[in-house]
Structure formats: structure tokens, C-alpha cells
Design a protein around this motif. Structure first.
Motif, PDB file in Angstrom:
ATOM      1  N   LYS A   6       0.840  -1.205   0.000  1.00 31.03           N
ATOM      2  CA  LYS A   6       0.000   0.000   0.000  1.00 31.03           C
ATOM      3  C   LYS A   6       0.876   1.257   0.000  1.00 31.03           C
ATOM      4  O   LYS A   6       0.602   2.202  -0.724  1.00 31.03           O
ATOM      5  CB  LYS A   6      -0.935  -0.018   1.220  1.00 31.03           C
ATOM      6  N   GLU A  10       1.008   4.266  -2.615  1.00 35.08           N
ATOM      7  CA  GLU A  10       0.779   5.667  -2.234  1.00 35.08           C
ATOM      8  C   GLU A  10       1.940   6.535  -2.721  1.00 35.08           C
ATOM      9  O   GLU A  10       1.741   7.642  -3.230  1.00 35.08           O
ATOM     10  CB  GLU A  10       0.615   5.787  -0.716  1.00 35.08           C
ATOM     11  N   ASP A  11       3.151   6.009  -2.578  1.00 39.43           N
ATOM     12  CA  ASP A  11       4.315   6.756  -3.072  1.00 39.43           C
ATOM     13  C   ASP A  11       4.222   6.949  -4.590  1.00 39.43           C
ATOM     14  O   ASP A  11       4.518   8.027  -5.110  1.00 39.43           O
ATOM     15  CB  ASP A  11       5.613   6.020  -2.724  1.00 39.43           C
ATOM     16  N   ILE A  14       1.539   9.573  -5.565  1.00 40.75           N
ATOM     17  CA  ILE A  14       1.988  10.937  -5.214  1.00 40.75           C
ATOM     18  C   ILE A  14       3.040  11.402  -6.219  1.00 40.75           C
ATOM     19  O   ILE A  14       2.970  12.516  -6.738  1.00 40.75           O
ATOM     20  CB  ILE A  14       2.521  10.976  -3.764  1.00 40.75           C
ATOM     21  N   SER A  17       1.521  12.391  -9.395  1.00 47.24           N
ATOM     22  CA  SER A  17       0.772  13.648  -9.392  1.00 47.24           C
ATOM     23  C   SER A  17       1.661  14.814  -9.846  1.00 47.24           C
ATOM     24  O   SER A  17       1.172  15.760 -10.447  1.00 47.24           O
ATOM     25  CB  SER A  17       0.165  13.925  -8.013  1.00 47.24           C
ATOM     26  N   PHE A  27      -6.383  12.641  -9.393  1.00 47.44           N
ATOM     27  CA  PHE A  27      -5.663  12.048  -8.262  1.00 47.44           C
ATOM     28  C   PHE A  27      -6.634  11.275  -7.370  1.00 47.44           C
ATOM     29  O   PHE A  27      -6.377  10.130  -6.994  1.00 47.44           O
ATOM     30  CB  PHE A  27      -4.966  13.153  -7.454  1.00 47.44           C
ATOM     31  N   ASN A  28      -7.774  11.910  -7.057  1.00 42.65           N
ATOM     32  CA  ASN A  28      -8.731  11.253  -6.162  1.00 42.65           C
ATOM     33  C   ASN A  28      -9.265   9.964  -6.762  1.00 42.65           C
ATOM     34  O   ASN A  28      -9.448   8.975  -6.047  1.00 42.65           O
ATOM     35  CB  ASN A  28      -9.899  12.198  -5.851  1.00 42.65           C
ATOM     36  N   GLU A  29      -9.509   9.971  -8.067  1.00 35.99           N
ATOM     37  CA  GLU A  29     -10.014   8.763  -8.712  1.00 35.99           C
ATOM     38  C   GLU A  29      -8.954   7.662  -8.682  1.00 35.99           C
ATOM     39  O   GLU A  29      -9.262   6.488  -8.464  1.00 35.99           O
ATOM     40  CB  GLU A  29     -10.424   9.057 -10.161  1.00 35.99           C
ATOM     41  N   LEU A  31      -6.535   7.307  -6.502  1.00 34.22           N
ATOM     42  CA  LEU A  31      -6.380   6.830  -5.130  1.00 34.22           C
ATOM     43  C   LEU A  31      -7.578   5.974  -4.714  1.00 34.22           C
ATOM     44  O   LEU A  31      -7.415   4.926  -4.092  1.00 34.22           O
ATOM     45  CB  LEU A  31      -6.248   8.042  -4.202  1.00 34.22           C
ATOM     46  N   ARG A  32      -8.775   6.431  -5.088  1.00 33.08           N
ATOM     47  CA  ARG A  32      -9.991   5.675  -4.764  1.00 33.08           C
ATOM     48  C   ARG A  32      -9.935   4.282  -5.394  1.00 33.08           C
ATOM     49  O   ARG A  32     -10.186   3.269  -4.741  1.00 33.08           O
ATOM     50  CB  ARG A  32     -11.229   6.417  -5.285  1.00 33.08           C
ATOM     51  N   TYR A  35      -7.337   2.063  -3.526  1.00 30.68           N
ATOM     52  CA  TYR A  35      -7.792   1.569  -2.229  1.00 30.68           C
ATOM     53  C   TYR A  35      -8.907   0.536  -2.395  1.00 30.68           C
ATOM     54  O   TYR A  35      -8.973  -0.446  -1.663  1.00 30.68           O
ATOM     55  CB  TYR A  35      -8.270   2.719  -1.344  1.00 30.68           C
ATOM     56  N   GLU A  36      -9.804   0.776  -3.355  1.00 31.67           N
ATOM     57  CA  GLU A  36     -10.875  -0.199  -3.592  1.00 31.67           C
ATOM     58  C   GLU A  36     -10.296  -1.537  -4.028  1.00 31.67           C
ATOM     59  O   GLU A  36     -10.743  -2.593  -3.587  1.00 31.67           O
ATOM     60  CB  GLU A  36     -11.844   0.330  -4.657  1.00 31.67           C
ATOM     61  N   ASP A  39      -8.738  -3.120  -1.030  1.00 28.59           N
ATOM     62  CA  ASP A  39      -9.800  -3.628  -0.152  1.00 28.59           C
ATOM     63  C   ASP A  39     -10.400  -4.921  -0.710  1.00 28.59           C
ATOM     64  O   ASP A  39     -10.856  -5.778   0.046  1.00 28.59           O
ATOM     65  CB  ASP A  39     -10.918  -2.587   0.014  1.00 28.59           C
TER      66      ASP A  39
ATOM     67  N   PHE B  45      -6.275  14.205   1.089  1.00 26.91           N
ATOM     68  CA  PHE B  45      -5.031  13.426   1.096  1.00 26.91           C
ATOM     69  C   PHE B  45      -3.819  14.341   1.258  1.00 26.91           C
ATOM     70  O   PHE B  45      -2.783  13.926   1.746  1.00 26.91           O
ATOM     71  CB  PHE B  45      -4.912  12.619  -0.193  1.00 26.91           C
ATOM     72  N   PHE B  46      -3.938  15.590   0.792  1.00 30.88           N
ATOM     73  CA  PHE B  46      -2.848  16.562   0.952  1.00 30.88           C
ATOM     74  C   PHE B  46      -3.321  17.669   1.888  1.00 30.88           C
ATOM     75  O   PHE B  46      -3.687  18.755   1.438  1.00 30.88           O
ATOM     76  CB  PHE B  46      -2.459  17.173  -0.391  1.00 30.88           C
ATOM     77  N   SER B  99     -11.784   1.354   5.561  1.00 28.32           N
ATOM     78  CA  SER B  99     -11.021   1.516   4.315  1.00 28.32           C
ATOM     79  C   SER B  99     -10.293   2.853   4.311  1.00 28.32           C
ATOM     80  O   SER B  99     -10.827   3.864   4.757  1.00 28.32           O
ATOM     81  CB  SER B  99     -11.959   1.463   3.120  1.00 28.32           C
ATOM     82  N   HIS B 100      -9.094   2.857   3.746  1.00 28.05           N
ATOM     83  CA  HIS B 100      -8.354   4.110   3.663  1.00 28.05           C
ATOM     84  C   HIS B 100      -8.890   5.029   2.582  1.00 28.05           C
ATOM     85  O   HIS B 100      -8.640   6.217   2.585  1.00 28.05           O
ATOM     86  CB  HIS B 100      -6.878   3.824   3.392  1.00 28.05           C
ATOM     87  N   GLY B 101      -9.607   4.448   1.617  1.00 32.28           N
ATOM     88  CA  GLY B 101     -10.002   5.263   0.479  1.00 32.28           C
ATOM     89  C   GLY B 101     -11.476   5.566   0.416  1.00 32.28           C
ATOM     90  O   GLY B 101     -11.891   6.414  -0.351  1.00 32.28           O
ATOM     91  N   ASN B 102     -12.255   4.887   1.191  1.00 34.64           N
ATOM     92  CA  ASN B 102     -13.689   5.050   1.050  1.00 34.64           C
ATOM     93  C   ASN B 102     -14.322   4.926   2.426  1.00 34.64           C
ATOM     94  O   ASN B 102     -14.903   3.903   2.768  1.00 34.64           O
ATOM     95  CB  ASN B 102     -14.215   3.969   0.092  1.00 34.64           C
ATOM     96  N   PRO B 136     -14.568  10.326  -3.014  1.00 27.65           N
ATOM     97  CA  PRO B 136     -13.896   9.562  -1.979  1.00 27.65           C
ATOM     98  C   PRO B 136     -13.474  10.425  -0.793  1.00 27.65           C
ATOM     99  O   PRO B 136     -13.252  11.620  -0.937  1.00 27.65           O
ATOM    100  CB  PRO B 136     -12.665   9.006  -2.705  1.00 27.65           C
ATOM    101  N   PHE B 138     -10.581  10.252   2.111  1.00 24.05           N
ATOM    102  CA  PHE B 138      -9.386   9.468   2.432  1.00 24.05           C
ATOM    103  C   PHE B 138      -9.022   9.573   3.903  1.00 24.05           C
ATOM    104  O   PHE B 138      -9.158  10.603   4.533  1.00 24.05           O
ATOM    105  CB  PHE B 138      -8.200   9.924   1.578  1.00 24.05           C
ATOM    106  N   TYR B 142      -0.381   8.948   7.256  1.00 23.54           N
ATOM    107  CA  TYR B 142       0.929   9.123   7.897  1.00 23.54           C
ATOM    108  C   TYR B 142       0.851   9.531   9.366  1.00 23.54           C
ATOM    109  O   TYR B 142       1.726  10.188   9.887  1.00 23.54           O
ATOM    110  CB  TYR B 142       1.752  10.176   7.147  1.00 23.54           C
TER     111      TYR B 142
END
Lengths: 374, 166
Positions: A6, A10-11, A14, A17, A27-29, A31-32, A35-36, A39, B45-46, B99-102, B136, B138, B142
């Protein structure tokens, strides 16, 4: 082959980006989606081009379409169409496999950007194959033609397109390289975006220097790690990103004005920044076509394509996605050199200032920065 | 002291006194809360680095964490300048399964309630109308210790709201 954690992912997002240069997908899409997938228990892995056999194939997959939000009319127009269960990029990838009669061993990112690179990685995770550690641009780019495989003299067709509604199309042959862009951009305009798969290349091609930008995913991971490490140690993440990417601190100021319009499937616009601190009294202007293309400081060219222009929110270190601007917000503009294949005559023909209609020569960012600093 | 510096100091002091009075009023009920419209973006996230640093430095505290920004939001009710407030909502007891994203609906509701509470106690604002951005939310990755678990939110606040329930 390396299984990604994970934190690795994430790195990567980022880092992506910053290489998005204002575009490269949401970015949000990204990341979403990541994570999905995590999960759901999916596995992400990264494969070096050196691990491919010469006769094995990998293909690129990415989204095409404007980054502008859909209008209420568009939302209404497509509301009653059916939706496919998988992502349109995955559907396009499968369609290309069927057409070519080959099982691809990895996906290739069509560019390095937070939404689109993660989209390719998600397709790989869903298909149970790795992502190739490399892509066909080394940054985000507005047009399909900006592809190192093309710059190296190869073709990127056949190509497949798929919409989220279940439409699929194969582009077996095109009269001119730019026609693929034309066809898929047109399809995207009547579909609010489209998934594309193309650039099916062999392991032998992937290993040939200059055909793809090798190591670009792990490079993004390195930049993202620099950001994360700086945040965790209370260092300056913007400077950390700049140093890790061998970039340049071009300007500091506050967002003074901006405008944008959605035209021909692209987001066009410009951003003006009023200087603060040592840049007080100076103005910086960036023109974009999805991604940031060219910049001027006080009317004088500061950065030309294909070098990267990356405005970052000063308070958060977040790379700004076009046109997500807030008037008065403090920003810092970073610049990064383009990957080497784009600095060749063949690369500049596809990605230089002239290609975008600017009557100014390409001068590498390091030379422009050195001249401006004197 | 130059006149300009004196004026600046006076302005700062007045603002400080006004803020103190507002906080005291918010706690004691001496003054009524200001009704506002709040648009909440959950799970940034930021987040602002200043807020992240304060979170890292206060993981064992329950003190509210917020930043009132000086720039204006890009939209708002005509005639009013929206204000942007970044908040770190501490959630030390959140499930590791989240979940971290949702973030789940329950967690999102909890975050909104805590954010409103911070606005009320720290700024004297009562959220008369609240909208939550779709998309989403987040979980900030960190934070380190569980006591530093946080969801960062950006709140766009417009004064002069009509007093309607959500």
C-alpha cells in the motif's frame, strides 16, 4: 517482479501527481481505485522490461477525454445508458487481446499521471498481471501522438477503444498517426471519456533503449517517497520533491487569475500568478491544454514543452490539477526536465513548442533557468 | 514605533480580542452563534502541512486542530466572501477495518459532526446548512500512532445563511 505494498502504491501515485503537470487524470479517482482494489484483495506488482521474454507482449491502456467536469446536460444525456461492470480501460485491453490473438503479460501505462497510471495498474491488478516498470511518455501528455514508441519509428496500432456503456471499437489501421487521436477523441466526446488500449510491444522492443521510458513507475515511486519522508520528518516536501526529481524552483506567488474552456475534447486555459517574496512585482503565466504546456515570466518564455511545469499549493505540497485553482492561494511553480527521448529531434517534432503552435524554440529548462538566474 | 506598525498591532489585538470574545461567547452562551453555510470536503489526502505538523506534535492531546485560511474560496453567495477552514478530526477509536479510500457512511457522519462541533467551539459558527462533497474520503496515512488517527477536512464557510435545517 516486485509485489507492491500500500505504501509503495501511495508513493507511486503521489510521484505521478507531479509528473501529471496539471493533468494525467484525477488524483482522487486514482487513489480511490487503488484503495478499492486493495480492499478487494487484489495484488499490484511491477515488472522490469528486462524480465519480459523477447516474444512476449505488453500493451498500453489509458483514458482519453477532457478533465473538465461533465455539464448537467451531459449527465442527463447519458443517464439511461447501460453501464459495464469493469473499467472501460480493462474492456479496451481485453478487446485488443482478442483482436491480436495474444495474451499480454503486462500493462504499460500510457503516461505518468495520478489517474491514468493508476488506471493502467488497476487493469493489471484486475487481470492478475503485472504493470511494466515503464511507460510511453515519462510524464502526462495531452495527445496520443506524444508516445515514445511513435517517436522511435514504430506504430501504435492496432488499437481498441471501449466506453463505460459497453461500446467497443477496433482501429485496425490509420492513415496518419494523428488519426488515432482524432477517432478516439471524437468517441470520447460522445461518451464522457473512453478507455483505450494500444501500443502492443514485444519484450524485445521494451528492452530497446528509447522505445519506452524505462523505470518511470519506480521513478515516480522515488519522488513520492521523497514527499512522504519529508512530511514524516517535518522537512519541506516541496523542496524534497524538487531535489528528488532534479527540478527547478521557478516561481512563488498567489493565484491572480485563471480561465478555462472545454474545446474539442480538451481543457484549454491559462493561469496567472502574482509574485510574492523575492518574486514580488513579477507575473508568471502558464498556458495549458489538459497538461501545462508553456510558461512565461513577465512576458518572457520560462519553460517550453516537453519540459514539465508543475504548480504546487504552497501550504500542502499538492500538485495542482487544472483547472482546480483558488484565487489568492499561495503556490510554488516547479519545473522538471522532460525524459530524454523527448529531447531528440524526433521527440521535439511530436512534443516541442512548434507542435503546439508556439513560435519559440525549445531550449532545455536547465539552460533557460541558468540564463534567468544570471 | 512607526504609525503603520502601531495600526497593524492594533488590528491584530482587536482581532484577537474579538476572537476571544467569540470563543467565550460560544462556550457560555453570552452571544448567539453565527449561522453559516458549510460545504465540507472530507478526507483530504494533501492536508495543510502546518496542520499535519501540529497533529504529529500533539498525538496524545485532544485539543482541536484547525487552520483558518487567508485566501478566498472560488465560489460563494453573492456579496459574501467564503472563508476556508481546514480541520483535522481526530478519531483515535476508529476501526482498523475502515477503508483508507472510502470511509464508511457512519465514519463520514461522525467526521461531519465533530467538524461542526469544532466550528462551534472554536469559531462560534453554527452550521445552519451543510453540504458534503461527493467522492472519496481518504484516511490520512501518515499519522503513526492510533492516537494520531485523523481525517483532514476542508470546510468552505459562507456567512449570512438562511437558518434552515439540513
Amino acid at each position: 517482479m516486485r509485489k507492491l505494498t500500500k505504501q509503495n502504491l501511495e508513493d507511486i501515485i503521489i510521484g505521478c501527481s507531479y509528473f501529471g503537470a496539471g493533468g494525467g487524470g484525477s488524483f482522487n479517482e486514482g487513489l480511490r481505485r487503488m484503495y478499492e482494489d486493495l480492499d478487494a484483495g487484489l495484488t499490484f506488482s511491477l515488472m522490469s522490461p528486462d524480465e519480459m521474454k523477447d516474444n512476449e507482449y505488453a500493451a498500453a491502456t489509458y483514458g482519453v477525454g477532457t478533465t473538465a467536469p461533465p455539464t448537467p446536460e451531459e449527465v442527463k444525456r447519458y443517464a439511461d445508458l447501460p453501464r459495464i461492470k469493469e473499467e472501460s480501460t480493462a474492456a479496451a485491453f481485453r478487446a485488443l487481446e482478442r483482436y491480436m490473438g495474444k495474451k499480454f503479460v503486462a500493462t504499460i501505462a500510457g503516461e505518468i499521471g495520478p489517474g491514468n497510471t493508476l488506471a493502467a495498474m488497476s487493469v493489471a491488478a484486475h487481470l492478475g498481471i503485472p504493470q511494466l516498470d515503464g511507460d510511453t511518455v515519462g510524464r502526462a501528455t495531452p495527445e496520443i501522438d506524444q508516445n515514445t514508441v511513435l517517436a522511435a519509428g514504430y506504430t501504435i496500432t492496432p488499437a481498441a477503444g471501449a466506453t463505460k456503456y459497453g461500446d467497443e471499437m477496433i482501429l485496425a489501421k490509420i492513415a496518419r498517426t494523428s488519426r488515432e487521436e482524432d477517432f478516439f477523441r471524437a468517441a470520447s466526446m460522445v461518451s464522457m471519456g473512453i478507455g483505450v488500449a494500444d501500443t502492443a510491444i514485444s519484450g524485445k522492443m521494451a528492452k530497446t533503449p528509447g522505445v519506452i521510458v524505462q523505470g518511470s513507475i519506480s521513478n515516480a515511486e522515488r519522488i513520492g517517497k521523497a514527499y512522504r519522508t519529508a512530511v514524516e520528518t517535518h522537512a519541506d516536501p516541496i523542496r524534497a520533491v524538487m531535489e528528488a526529481g532534479k527540478g527547478y524552483w521557478l516561481f512563488e506567488g498567489t493565484i491572480a487569475d485563471f480561465q478555462w474552456k472545454d474545446k474539442g475534447g480538451y481543457l484549454f486555459g491559462d493561469l496567472e500568478i502574482a509574485g510574492t517574496g523575492k518574486y514580488q512585482g513579477s507575473r508568471y503565466k502558464i498556458a495549458y491544454q489538459n497538461e501545462n504546456i508553456i510558461a512565461w515570466r513577465d512576458g518572457k518564455v520560462s519553460v517550453t514543452p516537453p519540459d514539465l511545469i508543475v504548480p504546487v499549493v504552497a501550504a500542502t505540497a499538492k500538485a495542482i490539477a487544472n483547472p482546480d485553482f483558488v484565487k489568492g492561494e499561495a503556490v510554488i511553480v516547479l519545473g522538471f526536465p522532460a525524459p530524454a527521448p523527448w529531447r531528440t529531434p524526433g521527440g521535439l517534432k511530436l512534443f516541442g513548442p512548434e507542435h503546439f503552435g508556439y513560435d519559440t524554440p525549445y531550449i532545455p529548462i536547465e539552460e533557460r533557468f541558468a540564463a534567468a538566474s544570471k | 514605533m512607526k504609525r503603520r506598525e502601531f495600526v497593524q498591532l492594533a488590528v491584530v489585538n482587536t482581532a484577537w480580542l474579538a476572537a476571544s470574545s467569540l470563543r467565550a461567547g460560544a462556550f457560555s452562551g453570552w452571544t448567539s452563534l453565527t449561522p453559516v453555510t458549510v460545504h465540507a470536503e472530507l478526507g483530504q489526502f494533501f492536508p495543510p502541512l502546518k496542520l499535519v505538523r501540529r497533529l504529529h506534535q500533539s498525538v496524545d492531546s485532544s485539543a482541536p486542530l484547525l487552520l483558518v485560511n487567508q485566501y478566498q474560496a472560488k465560489s460563494g453567495v453573492a456579496g459574501h466572501s467564503p472563508e476556508i477552514v481546514d480541520i483535522a478530526v481526530r478519531l483515535p477509536d476508529i476501526s482498523r477495518q475502515e477503508s483508507h479510500g472510502n470511509l464508511s457512511r457512519e465514519v463520514r457522519e461522525l467526521v461531519v459532526a465533530k467538524a461542526k462541533d469544532i466550528l462551534e467551539k472554536e469559531l462560534g459558527y453554527r452550521a445552519a446548512q451543510t453540504t458534503v462533497a461527493a467522492g472519496p474520503a481518504f484516511w490520512y496515512p501518515y499519522s503513526g500512532k492510533a492516537s494520531g488517527n485523523a481525517v483532514f477536512c476542508r470546510l468552505t464557510i459562507t456567512r449570512g445563511s438562511t437558518d434552515q435545517s439540513i
